[in-house]
Write a protein that holds these residues in place. Structure first.
Motif, PDB file in Angstrom:
ATOM      1  N   LYS A  32      -5.726  -1.515  -5.924  1.00 39.37           N
ATOM      2  CA  LYS A  32      -5.324  -3.017  -5.571  1.00 39.37           C
ATOM      3  C   LYS A  32      -6.409  -3.989  -5.953  1.00 39.37           C
ATOM      4  CE  LYS A  32      -1.132  -2.449  -3.595  1.00 39.37           C
ATOM      5  NZ  LYS A  32      -0.749  -0.953  -3.227  1.00 39.37           N
ATOM      6  N   ASN A  65      -2.786  -1.473   1.604  1.00 37.64           N
ATOM      7  CA  ASN A  65      -4.104  -1.629   0.833  1.00 37.64           C
ATOM      8  C   ASN A  65      -4.296  -2.941   0.352  1.00 37.64           C
ATOM      9  OD1 ASN A  65      -5.244   1.000   0.796  1.00 37.64           O
ATOM     10  ND2 ASN A  65      -3.519   1.883  -0.333  1.00 37.64           N
ATOM     11  N   PRO A 105       3.144   6.272  -8.653  1.00 33.04           N
ATOM     12  CA  PRO A 105       3.867   5.993  -7.666  1.00 33.04           C
ATOM     13  C   PRO A 105       4.622   4.875  -7.963  1.00 33.04           C
ATOM     14  CG  PRO A 105       1.948   6.322  -7.063  1.00 33.04           C
ATOM     15  CD  PRO A 105       1.631   6.528  -8.384  1.00 33.04           C
ATOM     16  N   VAL A 106       5.887   4.561  -7.224  1.00 32.84           N
ATOM     17  CA  VAL A 106       6.442   3.107  -7.480  1.00 32.84           C
ATOM     18  C   VAL A 106       6.916   2.629  -6.098  1.00 32.84           C
ATOM     19  CG1 VAL A 106       8.398   1.772  -8.285  1.00 32.84           C
ATOM     20  CG2 VAL A 106       7.524   3.522  -9.572  1.00 32.84           C
ATOM     21  N   GLY A 107       6.223   1.789  -5.438  1.00 36.69           N
ATOM     22  CA  GLY A 107       6.680   0.961  -4.257  1.00 36.69           C
ATOM     23  C   GLY A 107       7.247  -0.229  -4.547  1.00 36.69           C
ATOM     24  N   ALA A 123       6.549  -1.955  -7.125  1.00 38.78           N
ATOM     25  CA  ALA A 123       6.606  -1.721  -8.476  1.00 38.78           C
ATOM     26  C   ALA A 123       5.833  -2.582  -9.694  1.00 38.78           C
ATOM     27  CB  ALA A 123       8.053  -1.834  -8.891  1.00 38.78           C
ATOM     28  N   GLY A 124       5.001  -3.166  -8.781  1.00 37.28           N
ATOM     29  CA  GLY A 124       3.933  -4.044  -9.747  1.00 37.28           C
ATOM     30  C   GLY A 124       3.328  -3.190 -10.583  1.00 37.28           C
ATOM     31  N   ASN A 125       2.725  -1.819 -10.229  1.00 36.61           N
ATOM     32  CA  ASN A 125       1.868  -1.412 -10.888  1.00 36.61           C
ATOM     33  C   ASN A 125       2.341  -0.643 -12.193  1.00 36.61           C
ATOM     34  OD1 ASN A 125      -1.095  -0.579 -11.150  1.00 36.61           O
ATOM     35  ND2 ASN A 125      -0.903   1.291  -9.966  1.00 36.61           N
ATOM     36  N   ILE A 155       4.287   3.229  -0.210  1.00 39.04           N
ATOM     37  CA  ILE A 155       5.413   2.910  -0.984  1.00 39.04           C
ATOM     38  C   ILE A 155       6.848   2.925  -0.244  1.00 39.04           C
ATOM     39  CG2 ILE A 155       4.618   3.846  -3.159  1.00 39.04           C
ATOM     40  CD1 ILE A 155       5.987   6.802  -2.551  1.00 39.04           C
ATOM     41  N   GLU A 180      -4.175   9.500  -1.084  1.00 36.36           N
ATOM     42  CA  GLU A 180      -3.211   9.019  -0.139  1.00 36.36           C
ATOM     43  C   GLU A 180      -1.913   9.935  -0.397  1.00 36.36           C
ATOM     44  OE1 GLU A 180      -2.086   5.081   0.882  1.00 36.36           O
ATOM     45  OE2 GLU A 180      -4.067   4.346   0.096  1.00 36.36           O
ATOM     46  N   SER A 238      -0.074   8.152  -3.207  1.00 38.16           N
ATOM     47  CA  SER A 238      -0.582   8.692  -4.621  1.00 38.16           C
ATOM     48  C   SER A 238      -0.132   9.979  -5.110  1.00 38.16           C
ATOM     49  CB  SER A 238      -2.045   8.599  -4.360  1.00 38.16           C
ATOM     50  OG  SER A 238      -2.605   7.418  -3.697  1.00 38.16           O
ATOM     51  N   THR A 296      -3.320   6.610  -6.761  1.00 41.33           N
ATOM     52  CA  THR A 296      -3.689   4.868  -6.310  1.00 41.33           C
ATOM     53  C   THR A 296      -4.367   4.590  -5.306  1.00 41.33           C
ATOM     54  OG1 THR A 296      -1.376   5.496  -5.036  1.00 41.33           O
ATOM     55  CG2 THR A 296      -1.287   4.281  -7.318  1.00 41.33           C
ATOM     56  N   GLY A 297      -4.769   5.710  -4.267  1.00 40.50           N
ATOM     57  CA  GLY A 297      -5.580   5.366  -3.210  1.00 40.50           C
ATOM     58  C   GLY A 297      -6.306   6.436  -2.475  1.00 40.50           C
TER      59      GLY A 297
END
Ligand SMILES: *Cc1c(COP(=O)(O)O)cnc(C)c1O
Length: 370
Positions: free
Chosen positions: A83, A109, A207-209, A211-213, A263, A309, A312, A335-336
């Motif tokens: 982030k 995060n 990973p998709v939460g 979905a920005g990343n 997520i 995480e 992640s 991711t974290g």
């Protein structure tokens, strides 16, 4: 790291903020990649030297899946998650616009990152979180950096709906990933991957939460490809948790559930962006169960010495579950950092035993053999 140094391969830098040999290329993603970001000489750079995270080879994972796998260890960012890449840009642009206050809804995060970068900028920060579903470490970060934390009796999606409306009622900037500056900053993860490998990988797992990343990485890969800084584009493989898999199901999930709280999202803000990234790259969005996520989480910690995480680990869980063509070059974004959620970590580990303070008692419990 074995990447080429300097600002985006020494591309002409229209901003004048940095050059390839000015010795400041590692001072955060804005200075390194200014030519690709929405900044100018007038933008005050609010940075904690984010980015430049390890792209770690994963020998045991590679052996297991029959591919050449690298881990992009985003837990190594200043506040412990990716982030920070988006936040440095969002807060810098907010500062440029004269903002005094920022707000975000968060599964954790984003609030940790927003709180830290806002403090650095001398801005106030408000955070709206879903009650009871924030990992302890993330909440601690938001609090120690001085954010005003409000828990709402609702899930993340409802918290974000409220936050979206705030700017119409008060002078405050939203720094969720619906803020386009966030996505711009997060593209730099893809630049770093290509700078390190010399080209894009065959497959990118993430990973998709919200979905920005996945959308940001896809844009980043396309940026480099368009400028002939890479010769190919990866297949984008996005993984949702089974209990929070709206994109896989094709409809929002009203009560998303997963141990991977980062997520735990039922109605992703960048839904379309994720679908496009998967479709246009020849990839897919798929689901992994909590058990599969936890297996990957433990595997990464024990076999690759990376403590990430649960959310992640979804990228690696997806890789293990669905596989890739033999010999593919694969990048999994972690991711974290695992320390974000100490409760989960301890629940997954052997509990310590307590014995009398004698050499014999300690030796007996260690089971080291003769
Ligand atoms: C935010 C976050 C995600 C999800 O990223 P999106 O851009 O919302 O898809 C995954 N893992 C961690 C650790 C996060 O903090």
């Amino acid at each position: 790291m074995a990447s080429s140094h300097g600002s985006a391969h020494g591309l002409a830098d229209s901003t004048g903020l940095t050059g390839p040999h000015d010795g400041r290329a590692w001072e955060g993603i804005i200075r390194r990649y200014a030519a690709f970001l929405p900044v100018s000489e007038k933008t005050p750079i609010i940075s904690l030297h984010e980015g430049n995270t390890p792209l770690l080879p994963a020998p045991r994972l590679s052996e297991r899946v029959g591919a050449d796998v690298f881990l992009k260890v985003e837990g190594a960012n200043p506040t412990g998650s990716f982030k920070d890449r988006g936040m440095t840009v969002a807060i810098s642009k907010a500062a440029e616009a004269g903002a005094r206050a920022v707000v975000c809804a968060s599964t954790g995060n984003t609030s940790a990152s927003a709180a830290a970068y806002a403090a650095r900028a001398g801005m106030s920060c408000a955070v709206v979180i879903p009650e009871g579903h924030i990992a302890l470490g993330k909440l601690a970060q938001a609090l120690v950096h001085g954010a005003r934390v409000v828990q709402v009796r609702a899930n993340f999606d409802v918290a974000l709906d409220i936050v979206r409306e705030l700017p119409s009622r008060a002078p405050i900037v939203v720094v969720n990933s619906i803020n386009p500056d966030r996505i711009e900053g997060q593209k730099t993860g893809a630049y770093e991957v290509i700078d390190a490998l010399g080209d894009a990988p065959d497959v990118h797992c993430i990973p998709v939460g919200n979905a920005g990343n996945i959308m940001a990485y896809w844009r980043g890969y396309r940026d480099y490809y368009a400028k002939n800084l890479s010769t190919r584009l990866p297949a984008m493989m996005g993984f949702q948790a089974l209990g929070a898999a709206p994109i896989v199901l094709g409809h929002p999930v009203e009560f998303p559930e997963t141990i991977a709280t980062a997520i735990r999202i039922g109605n992703p803000a960048s839904w379309e962006g994720a679908v496009e990234a998967a479709r246009d790259s020849g990839g897919q969005i798929r689901a992994v169960s909590d058990e599969e996520i936890l297996e990957a989480y433990r595997f990464l910690a024990v076999e690759e010495s990376v403590f990430c995480e649960a959310a992640s680990a979804a990228s690696v869980a997806g890789l293990m579950k669905f596989g890739v063509p033999k010999g593919s070059r694969v990048v999994c974004v972690l991711t974290g950092h695992g320390l974000k959620d100490p409760d989960l970590a301890i629940s997954q580990a052997r509990v310590p035993v307590t014995v009398d303070a004698t050499l014999d008692a300690v030796l007996a419990t260690l089971e080291l053999g003769e």
